[in-house]
Scaffold this active site. Structure first.
Site, PDB file in Angstrom:
ATOM      1  N   ILE A  82       0.810  -1.217   0.000  1.00 57.32           N
ATOM      2  CA  ILE A  82       0.000   0.000   0.000  1.00 57.32           C
ATOM      3  C   ILE A  82       0.847   1.272   0.000  1.00 57.32           C
ATOM      4  CG2 ILE A  82      -1.774   1.239   1.254  1.00 57.32           C
ATOM      5  CD1 ILE A  82      -2.609  -1.508   2.363  1.00 57.32           C
ATOM      6  N   PRO A  83       0.774   2.015  -1.103  1.00 60.05           N
ATOM      7  CA  PRO A  83       1.607   3.218  -1.298  1.00 60.05           C
ATOM      8  C   PRO A  83       1.076   4.439  -0.558  1.00 60.05           C
ATOM      9  CG  PRO A  83       0.187   2.955  -3.170  1.00 60.05           C
ATOM     10  CD  PRO A  83      -0.113   1.803  -2.247  1.00 60.05           C
ATOM     11  N   CYS A  84       1.074   4.369   0.761  1.00 54.22           N
ATOM     12  CA  CYS A  84       0.503   5.497   1.507  1.00 54.22           C
ATOM     13  C   CYS A  84       1.319   6.769   1.332  1.00 54.22           C
ATOM     14  CB  CYS A  84       0.357   5.151   2.979  1.00 54.22           C
ATOM     15  SG  CYS A  84       1.275   3.773   3.573  1.00 54.22           S
ATOM     16  N   TYR A  85       2.554   6.640   0.888  1.00 48.24           N
ATOM     17  CA  TYR A  85       3.393   7.838   0.700  1.00 48.24           C
ATOM     18  C   TYR A  85       2.916   8.684  -0.476  1.00 48.24           C
ATOM     19  CZ  TYR A  85       5.515   5.015  -2.950  1.00 48.24           C
ATOM     20  OH  TYR A  85       5.720   4.242  -4.060  1.00 48.24           O
TER      21      TYR A  85
END
Length: 99
Positions: free
Chosen positions: A51-54
DNA sequence: ATTATGACCGAAG
DNA sequence: GCTTCGGCCATAA
């Protein structure tokens, strides 16, 4: 389920080199005033690999928070050719992903 | 049920 | 540009 999974599943769609904002996510989920809650949801994510929360930043372009630290967040974004100056994304409009 | 806290937002000074 | 402030939502205590 819950807000968490809803948010995570949605942001998985943000492609490399693009970003979105907490508020945008909230609106995409039909809860336009839940930007803050969205941030909380992302903060609980542990699966950094999937999950690319950045890729989720503030509405004004500032990078915003990150569980591993703002530094790391900026590095990750730079790694995808996103320009960051003075803690802000340049050309936010340009990098924004349309859901 | 009430209160506090947090990866936010928009408007105002 | 900047900071402050009130408002909002979800979660935890």
């Amino acid at each position: 389920m819950g807000l968490n999974t809803e948010v995570w599943n949605l942001i998985k769609k943000i492609p490399r080199g693009k970003v979105s904002t907490y508020g945008t996510i909230a609106r995409a989920l039909g809860k336009p005033l839940a930007a803050r809650a969205v941030g909380n949801a992302l903060n609980k994510n542990k699966d950094f690999a999937k999950i690319p929360c950045y890729r989720v930043v503030r509405s004004d372009g500032r990078v915003g928070g990150y569980a591993l630290g703002e530094r790391k967040k900026i590095e990750k974004l730079r790694g995808e050719k996103i320009k960051i100056v003075k803690g802000k994304v340049e050309n936010l409009k340009k990098c924004l992903y349309k859901f």
